[in-house]
Write a protein that holds these residues in place. Sequence first.
Motif, PDB file in Angstrom:
ATOM      1  N   ASP A  56       0.821  -1.217   0.000  1.00 35.10           N
ATOM      2  CA  ASP A  56       0.000   0.000   0.000  1.00 35.10           C
ATOM      3  C   ASP A  56       0.851   1.262   0.000  1.00 35.10           C
ATOM      4  N   LEU A  57       2.169   1.074  -0.208  1.00 33.74           N
ATOM      5  CA  LEU A  57       3.132   2.179  -0.245  1.00 33.74           C
ATOM      6  C   LEU A  57       3.271   2.879   1.102  1.00 33.74           C
ATOM      7  N   LYS A  58       2.924   2.184   2.194  1.00 34.80           N
ATOM      8  CA  LYS A  58       3.061   2.724   3.539  1.00 34.80           C
ATOM      9  C   LYS A  58       4.431   2.334   4.108  1.00 34.80           C
ATOM     10  N   VAL A  59       5.050   3.260   4.803  1.00 34.48           N
ATOM     11  CA  VAL A  59       6.324   2.965   5.476  1.00 34.48           C
ATOM     12  C   VAL A  59       6.010   2.193   6.748  1.00 34.48           C
ATOM     13  N   ILE A  60       6.454   0.940   6.812  1.00 30.65           N
ATOM     14  CA  ILE A  60       6.142   0.118   7.978  1.00 30.65           C
ATOM     15  C   ILE A  60       7.303   0.042   8.966  1.00 30.65           C
ATOM     16  N   SER A  61       8.501   0.355   8.526  1.00 28.52           N
ATOM     17  CA  SER A  61       9.643   0.390   9.455  1.00 28.52           C
ATOM     18  C   SER A  61      10.787   1.158   8.807  1.00 28.52           C
ATOM     19  N   HIS A  62      11.731   1.529   9.645  1.00 29.22           N
ATOM     20  CA  HIS A  62      12.933   2.230   9.177  1.00 29.22           C
ATOM     21  C   HIS A  62      14.018   2.028  10.223  1.00 29.22           C
ATOM     22  N   ASN A  63      15.247   2.234   9.840  1.00 28.75           N
ATOM     23  CA  ASN A  63      16.325   2.157  10.831  1.00 28.75           C
ATOM     24  C   ASN A  63      16.806   3.562  11.184  1.00 28.75           C
ATOM     25  N   PRO A  64      17.572   3.710  12.267  1.00 30.78           N
ATOM     26  CA  PRO A  64      18.001   5.056  12.700  1.00 30.78           C
ATOM     27  C   PRO A  64      18.796   5.809  11.636  1.00 30.78           C
ATOM     28  N   LYS A  65      19.601   5.077  10.849  1.00 28.45           N
ATOM     29  CA  LYS A  65      20.435   5.747   9.845  1.00 28.45           C
ATOM     30  C   LYS A  65      19.580   6.450   8.798  1.00 28.45           C
ATOM     31  N   ALA A  66      18.422   5.868   8.484  1.00 29.69           N
ATOM     32  CA  ALA A  66      17.536   6.487   7.495  1.00 29.69           C
ATOM     33  C   ALA A  66      17.084   7.858   7.963  1.00 29.69           C
ATOM     34  N   ILE A  91       6.877   7.003   9.821  1.00 27.47           N
ATOM     35  CA  ILE A  91       6.196   5.725  10.046  1.00 27.47           C
ATOM     36  C   ILE A  91       4.715   5.825   9.680  1.00 27.47           C
ATOM     37  N   ASN A  92       4.245   4.805   8.962  1.00 30.38           N
ATOM     38  CA  ASN A  92       2.842   4.695   8.511  1.00 30.38           C
ATOM     39  C   ASN A  92       2.440   5.787   7.527  1.00 30.38           C
ATOM     40  N   GLN A  93       3.396   6.526   7.010  1.00 34.76           N
ATOM     41  CA  GLN A  93       3.100   7.531   5.999  1.00 34.76           C
ATOM     42  C   GLN A  93       3.304   6.944   4.607  1.00 34.76           C
ATOM     43  N   SER A  94       2.619   7.484   3.629  1.00 34.22           N
ATOM     44  CA  SER A  94       2.811   7.045   2.253  1.00 34.22           C
ATOM     45  C   SER A  94       4.174   7.516   1.767  1.00 34.22           C
ATOM     46  N   ILE A  95       4.878   6.635   1.096  1.00 35.62           N
ATOM     47  CA  ILE A  95       6.216   6.977   0.628  1.00 35.62           C
ATOM     48  C   ILE A  95       6.176   8.124  -0.379  1.00 35.62           C
ATOM     49  N   THR A  96       5.027   8.257  -1.075  1.00 36.79           N
ATOM     50  CA  THR A  96       4.921   9.323  -2.074  1.00 36.79           C
ATOM     51  C   THR A  96       4.920  10.708  -1.422  1.00 36.79           C
ATOM     52  N   GLU A  97       4.479  10.777  -0.173  1.00 32.68           N
ATOM     53  CA  GLU A  97       4.451  12.059   0.521  1.00 32.68           C
ATOM     54  C   GLU A  97       5.834  12.503   0.971  1.00 32.68           C
ATOM     55  N   LEU A  98       6.790  11.573   0.927  1.00 25.50           N
ATOM     56  CA  LEU A  98       8.156  11.894   1.358  1.00 25.50           C
ATOM     57  C   LEU A  98       9.066  12.207   0.177  1.00 25.50           C
ATOM     58  N   ASN A  99       8.513  12.155  -1.048  1.00 23.92           N
ATOM     59  CA  ASN A  99       9.330  12.355  -2.244  1.00 23.92           C
ATOM     60  C   ASN A  99       9.726  13.798  -2.467  1.00 23.92           C
ATOM     61  N   PHE A 117      11.242   2.864  -8.283  1.00 26.31           N
ATOM     62  CA  PHE A 117      10.547   2.294  -7.136  1.00 26.31           C
ATOM     63  C   PHE A 117       9.416   1.370  -7.590  1.00 26.31           C
ATOM     64  N   GLN A 118       8.645   1.779  -8.591  1.00 22.79           N
ATOM     65  CA  GLN A 118       7.533   0.961  -9.086  1.00 22.79           C
ATOM     66  C   GLN A 118       8.032  -0.330  -9.706  1.00 22.79           C
ATOM     67  N   ARG A 119       9.162  -0.295 -10.365  1.00 25.67           N
ATOM     68  CA  ARG A 119       9.706  -1.508 -10.983  1.00 25.67           C
ATOM     69  C   ARG A 119      10.137  -2.528  -9.937  1.00 25.67           C
ATOM     70  N   SER A 120      10.506  -2.057  -8.730  1.00 22.67           N
ATOM     71  CA  SER A 120      10.907  -2.999  -7.686  1.00 22.67           C
ATOM     72  C   SER A 120       9.731  -3.840  -7.229  1.00 22.67           C
ATOM     73  N   PHE A 121       8.493  -3.327  -7.339  1.00 18.13           N
ATOM     74  CA  PHE A 121       7.307  -4.103  -6.972  1.00 18.13           C
ATOM     75  C   PHE A 121       6.997  -5.173  -8.017  1.00 18.13           C
ATOM     76  N   LYS A 122       7.726  -5.125  -9.136  1.00 17.67           N
ATOM     77  CA  LYS A 122       7.572  -6.171 -10.149  1.00 17.67           C
ATOM     78  C   LYS A 122       8.671  -7.217 -10.032  1.00 17.67           C
ATOM     79  N   GLY A 145       6.372  -6.345  -0.648  1.00 18.14           N
ATOM     80  CA  GLY A 145       6.829  -5.013  -0.277  1.00 18.14           C
ATOM     81  C   GLY A 145       8.167  -4.721  -0.916  1.00 18.14           C
ATOM     82  N   SER A 146       8.796  -3.680  -0.435  1.00 15.12           N
ATOM     83  CA  SER A 146      10.088  -3.283  -1.003  1.00 15.12           C
ATOM     84  C   SER A 146      10.934  -2.607   0.066  1.00 15.12           C
ATOM     85  N   TYR A 147      12.226  -2.878  -0.021  1.00 19.05           N
ATOM     86  CA  TYR A 147      13.188  -2.155   0.809  1.00 19.05           C
ATOM     87  C   TYR A 147      13.781  -1.023  -0.033  1.00 19.05           C
ATOM     88  N   ILE A 148      13.833   0.157   0.568  1.00 21.24           N
ATOM     89  CA  ILE A 148      14.585   1.260  -0.046  1.00 21.24           C
ATOM     90  C   ILE A 148      15.860   1.413   0.779  1.00 21.24           C
TER      91      ILE A 148
END
Length: 811
Positions: free
Chosen positions: A274-284, A296-304, A319-324, A359-362
Amino acid sequence: MEHIHGSYNQLLVFFSYMIAVMASYTALDLAGRVSVSEGTMRLRWLVFGAVSMGMGIWSMHFVGMLAFRLPIAIEYDLVIVLLSVLAAIGAAFVALFVVGRSELTSGQLIIGSVLLATGISIMHYVGMAAMLVPITYSPIIFIVSIVIAFGASIAALWLSFYFRRGDRKGGFWKKIGSGAIMGMAIAGMHYTGMMAANFHNNSKPALFYGVTLNQNWLAYFIAGGIFFTLGLSLFGIYIAKRLARKDSELEQNEKWYKSLYENSQDGIVSVDLDLKVISHNPKALRITGFSSKEVINQSITELNDIIVFEDRERVKQMFQRSFKGETLNHDTSIIRLDGKRLELNVSNVPVVVDGRVVGSYIIFKDITEEKQAKQRINHLAFHDELTGLPNRRMFNQAISEAVSTSNSTQKPFAVMVLDIDRFKMINDSLGHMVGDQFLQEVSKRIQHAAVPRNAMLARVGGDEFTLLCRDYDDLEEVKLLAKEIISGIQAPYRLKDSDFYVSASIGISLFPIHGQDAVLLLKNADTAMYEVKRKGKNDYRLFSNDLDQQLLEKMELESDLRRSIERGELLLHYQPQIRTEDHAMIGIEALVRWEHSSKGLLSPGLFIPIAEETGFIYELGTWVLREACQQMKRWHDEGGPLIPIAVNLSSQQFHQPKLAEYIMHILEETGLKPEFLELEITESMMMDASISSSILNQLNENGIRISLDDFGTGYSSLSYLKMFPIHKVKIDRSFIQDIKDNNNDKAIVSTIIAMAQHLNMEVIAEGIETKDQLDILTDQSCPKIQGYYFSKPLSASAVEQRFFAPLRLAK
């Protein structure tokens, strides 16, 4: 009261020991389970373990009692028996609680052992009290049984704590051995306690109610039951360990992954379908500048929005190609909320579970410094580090591009090669640091003239610069640029609190008539530049085909010069120095000549500049100095006048390490005394006063005379006379040539002579060619002269015949 004696059933005694061993082994395993459990699970294992271990210990005790046969039937008080069971379970609980702690101190071990021993003792003697027969105890043996119980408790607790992890090498067999020891200790306490008991032929009333037990079958039933129970316990522990091991492996793997995730030097953001950020590490967060609540829990598109505008669409497609199912890597830039721009390397990695992308890791890392370093390296690869100008590599590329452009547009361009005259003198005298400052100032002056005319300036090494003039309508524009550069460079330079003057020699080649590639254009411009240097410097010249032949001749001459010493082609001529008072010879100057095998006798003006450019001047100067000293020593030995010989010292010789030792070595080798050697130096060698003063003082201390040649042509002559040990001043020939007709030259010469006399220095004028010049110098009280009027430079044999032979005849 009559004592009765009984006997033991050996099989039941053995069973009781085996029960003790099995209970001990179970206790060792249970200790491990308790130590690794937490919360409710820990309490469950404590209770289960206490019941299992307590029942095992109690069964060993009860079977041991049943193994003892008395001649009378024994009844037991069932309630008291149950109380002994509870005592055994309580003791086991205490034991497991103590060894299940993270640490076991000596104090904890003692207290736990006391409690465990008390519980076991209570269990044993309460169990004995359940027998409905009067019993008395031997005090000493009773105490021994308590001590054994305490020792067994210490051993049990320590071994249980030691083996609770179960991951030591050979742990199973060690546990078996330890179980056997603990079983022996527990059984030893029991049978010692039985030994302390004295049974009496009587009966006692039950406190609650009695049960008559058939000892023949009850002991075997209890033994079998407890073996079965302990077996089930061990099997349960084994299954629990297997499950726990798998859980532990899963937990460990999860911890490894979490540690990698949390401590990664790369930023990691996990995004679901659903393109929601479900976790992140401190370095991010540190890289992007966001807080966890903002991500956290925000849409990744809002952070672009932090991605630079020109990269957003490309990053979105990646990013979209990674979901394929594609794993992609790319670079981009972000601008954080604090305005700082960062360069990132980004990987889009799909998360695949059961063959399906969920899902996908960035994954991204900050490569700003790395990119800046690459840019710096790339800049250094194509630019000069000292001046920041393009270097030879970049300049050659620019010429190649200009050739391609001009071939299509038919528009010519020009290449200039520029060399700074007298730079080596500044660099050698004032040091490389001052030399670098000088070159930086030179580059600024050239840029000042080049930039308005859209000319590209490059430094290709040392004091050599090149220019590419692409846009000009007339050749006169190129010539005008060369004149402006020369004019700008001639202005004085303030270095070490003094003004210094230099000039520039410029060679020019034109595309396409003088070459159609970078190599030939630069070569021909270089040839034109050297022609300027040969003809007096401080000028510019266009290349011509005639210069090619001259360059070839120069290269041949350079090659021949390097072999001139070994071929014996060098020779010295000597010009006498005359006293005006009586025309007596008071000194002589050694001048080098080259007898070329095919070109004949060559003057120093032709080959000395080549020797200076190639570095051969040091070898040449050393040969001249040694040969002159040898010749003067020979004349002295043959009865010639004891006069000094003057030798010109090159700049390379003057600035070599340990000059005084070098000169003294040649004097010792030739046998000439130091007072008969006069070294002629120029003002340019003494620009760095701190270095020059030390060198000249060492020479003076060794008795060598110093003559200042070409006096009056430099810029700081008076200060040199004041600071340095100068013995003689030599008036330059440029002031003598027109002294008859030029009052300024006459005034300068008069001033120099008067100044030298007031400073107690000798003075000599060179370049005297006419009687008029001699008369004027005589009128000005110049005591010594040198020039063609008296004698041109002569060979050693000619000097001998003309000057020394008549003196010998006169004697």
